[in-house]
Motif scaffolding. Structure first.
Motif, PDB file in Angstrom:
ATOM      1  N   PHE A 143       1.017  -0.940   0.076  1.00 45.95           N
ATOM      2  CA  PHE A 143      -0.145   0.028  -0.190  1.00 45.95           C
ATOM      3  C   PHE A 143       0.648   1.328  -0.061  1.00 45.95           C
ATOM      4  O   PHE A 143       1.897   1.660   1.306  1.00 45.95           O
ATOM      5  CB  PHE A 143      -1.309   0.423   1.087  1.00 45.95           C
ATOM      6  N   THR A 144       0.641   2.599  -0.430  1.00 46.80           N
ATOM      7  CA  THR A 144       1.210   3.756  -0.715  1.00 46.80           C
ATOM      8  C   THR A 144       0.207   4.991  -1.010  1.00 46.80           C
ATOM      9  O   THR A 144      -1.059   4.566  -0.979  1.00 46.80           O
ATOM     10  CB  THR A 144       2.143   3.753  -1.547  1.00 46.80           C
ATOM     11  N   GLY A 145       0.800   6.093  -0.292  1.00 48.02           N
ATOM     12  CA  GLY A 145      -0.158   7.150  -0.305  1.00 48.02           C
ATOM     13  C   GLY A 145       0.333   7.909   0.866  1.00 48.02           C
ATOM     14  O   GLY A 145       0.773   7.568   1.436  1.00 48.02           O
ATOM     15  N   ASP A 146      -0.134   9.214   0.216  1.00 47.06           N
ATOM     16  CA  ASP A 146      -0.002  10.427   1.234  1.00 47.06           C
ATOM     17  C   ASP A 146      -0.375   9.734   2.748  1.00 47.06           C
ATOM     18  O   ASP A 146      -0.054  10.133   4.307  1.00 47.06           O
ATOM     19  CB  ASP A 146      -0.114  12.036   1.522  1.00 47.06           C
ATOM     20  N   GLU A 147      -1.866   9.705   2.591  1.00 51.56           N
ATOM     21  CA  GLU A 147      -2.603   8.595   3.899  1.00 51.56           C
ATOM     22  C   GLU A 147      -1.556   7.877   4.945  1.00 51.56           C
ATOM     23  O   GLU A 147      -0.868   7.716   6.183  1.00 51.56           O
ATOM     24  CB  GLU A 147      -3.710   8.548   3.768  1.00 51.56           C
ATOM     25  N   LEU A 148      -0.198   7.623   4.563  1.00 51.43           N
ATOM     26  CA  LEU A 148       0.885   6.504   5.172  1.00 51.43           C
ATOM     27  C   LEU A 148       1.658   7.966   5.745  1.00 51.43           C
ATOM     28  O   LEU A 148       2.098   6.700   7.260  1.00 51.43           O
ATOM     29  CB  LEU A 148       1.282   5.867   4.587  1.00 51.43           C
ATOM     30  N   SER A 149       1.373   8.616   5.696  1.00 55.59           N
ATOM     31  CA  SER A 149       2.594   9.263   7.038  1.00 55.59           C
ATOM     32  C   SER A 149       2.323   9.401   7.835  1.00 55.59           C
ATOM     33  O   SER A 149       3.000   9.703   8.907  1.00 55.59           O
ATOM     34  CB  SER A 149       2.530  11.361   6.114  1.00 55.59           C
ATOM     35  N   GLY A 150       1.206   8.809   8.169  1.00 57.24           N
ATOM     36  CA  GLY A 150       0.722   9.020   9.735  1.00 57.24           C
ATOM     37  C   GLY A 150       0.835   8.304  10.366  1.00 57.24           C
ATOM     38  O   GLY A 150       0.118   7.500  11.793  1.00 57.24           O
ATOM     39  N   THR A 175       9.969   6.897   4.216  1.00 56.02           N
ATOM     40  CA  THR A 175      10.315   7.519   3.529  1.00 56.02           C
ATOM     41  C   THR A 175       9.460   7.145   2.193  1.00 56.02           C
ATOM     42  O   THR A 175       9.081   8.278   1.501  1.00 56.02           O
ATOM     43  CB  THR A 175      11.694   7.612   3.437  1.00 56.02           C
ATOM     44  N   ALA A 176       9.064   6.202   2.145  1.00 51.77           N
ATOM     45  CA  ALA A 176       8.741   6.093   0.461  1.00 51.77           C
ATOM     46  C   ALA A 176       6.974   5.721   0.927  1.00 51.77           C
ATOM     47  O   ALA A 176       6.077   5.568   0.263  1.00 51.77           O
ATOM     48  CB  ALA A 176       9.294   4.530   0.060  1.00 51.77           C
ATOM     49  N   ARG A 177       6.700   6.131   2.450  1.00 48.45           N
ATOM     50  CA  ARG A 177       5.237   5.249   2.040  1.00 48.45           C
ATOM     51  C   ARG A 177       4.423   4.416   1.423  1.00 48.45           C
ATOM     52  O   ARG A 177       4.129   4.227   1.053  1.00 48.45           O
ATOM     53  CB  ARG A 177       4.599   7.273   1.710  1.00 48.45           C
TER      54      ARG A 177
END
Ligand code: FAD
Length: 234
Positions: A6-13, A56-58
């Motif tokens: 899974f990847t995406g900006d939401e994973l920054s949290g 880093t890669a989320r």
């Protein structure tokens, strides 16, 4: 098994919090609790293990056993690039004991991600034995783990899910535990887990405080609760 990244900006949290943690995957795309409302309604949330997280890669890897029916298995079987899933967590992880003399990790295929993350977290000097039950030899694969001091023993149960955990139980029963203060982690089908727990606690008098047992799924039961530690046994 199918590994999904899974990847995406939401994973920054997303806060990786250690080995054998759990996350909730929600398959209706909205709020799994809403799907569970009403008499007899079934939740569309299922519990999985964060296998790898790269902040880093989320990227978050989850490994799914494809076993047939069930929203999680069915979703993983058809998963394709571009699809979205709601992920909650992570929940509590497993606290590795840096003082332990040895580790035995016993699980079926659903526990491979948990076992690998525990192996990755062990001090390099600790000797570990992993007993892993899969359907057949085709499911045995090189485990990507950082632990060099580990012996992996693969066990094959065959295709009948009613035999889940039998080979694991036999292997634990036959195993000579090393001397010293070790720790044992068991995660598999819930009834098999109970047989193994009963054997360790009552027949071998293995200290409960050095043992973690978890029922990851239960034969014939949809959405088995994620807090099944088998504490009704001894
Ligand atoms: C803390 C925790 C971490 C987990 N981590 C992982 C993980 O990383 N990877 C993983 O694959 N699983 C993992 N599991 C197990 C997973 O949650 C269950 O297998 C879950 O039931 C799968 O949901 P489903 O929608 O596919 O099937 P469900 O709708 O829950 O069940 C449908 C039917 O399939 C049967 N079934 C469920 N799982 C299996 C199986 N493995 N083999 C054969 N029959 C089965 C049930 O008995 C039921 O009859 C974990 C469970 C816990 C509690």
């Amino acid at each position: 098994m199918v590994r999904v990244t899974f990847t995406g900006d939401e994973l920054s949290g997303f806060g990786w919090n250690g080995p054998a943690a759990h996350i909730k995957l929600i398959f209706d795309g909205t709020d799994g609790r809403a799907a569970a409302a009403g008499p007899g309604a079934r939740s569309s949330m299922r519990t999985y293990t964060p296998r790898r997280f790269d902040a880093t890669a989320r990227e978050l890897d989850v490994e799914f056993v494809i076993h047939g029916e069930g929203p999680a298995s069915a979703w993983a079987e058809q998963a394709a690039v571009g699809q979205q899933l709601t992920i909650a967590g992570p929940g509590r992880s497993y606290a590795v004991d840096p003082e332990a003399d040895w580790y035995v990790l016993a699980g079926d295929d659903t526990a491979i991600p948990a076992i690998c993350t525990i192996l990755d977290a062990l001090p390099p000097s600790v000797k570990a034995v992993a007993l892993i039950e899969v359907v057949d030899a085709a499911e045995e694969h090189a485990l990507e783990t950082r632990s060099a001091n580990t012996e992996i023993r693969w066990l094959q149960r065959g295709t009948d899910p009613r035999h889940a955990g039998r080979e694991l139980e036999t292997a634990v029963r036959r195993m000579e535990l090393p001397s010293g203060a070790g720790r044992i982690y068991v995660a598999c089908e819930a009834e098999a887990m109970r047989r193994i727990r009963r054997h360790l606690v009552t027949e071998r008098a293995f200290p409960r405080e050095r043992l973690v047992t978890r029922g990851y799924w239960r034969l014939g039961e949809t959405d088995h609760p994620d807090r099944d530690y088998g504490e009704d046994i001894a």
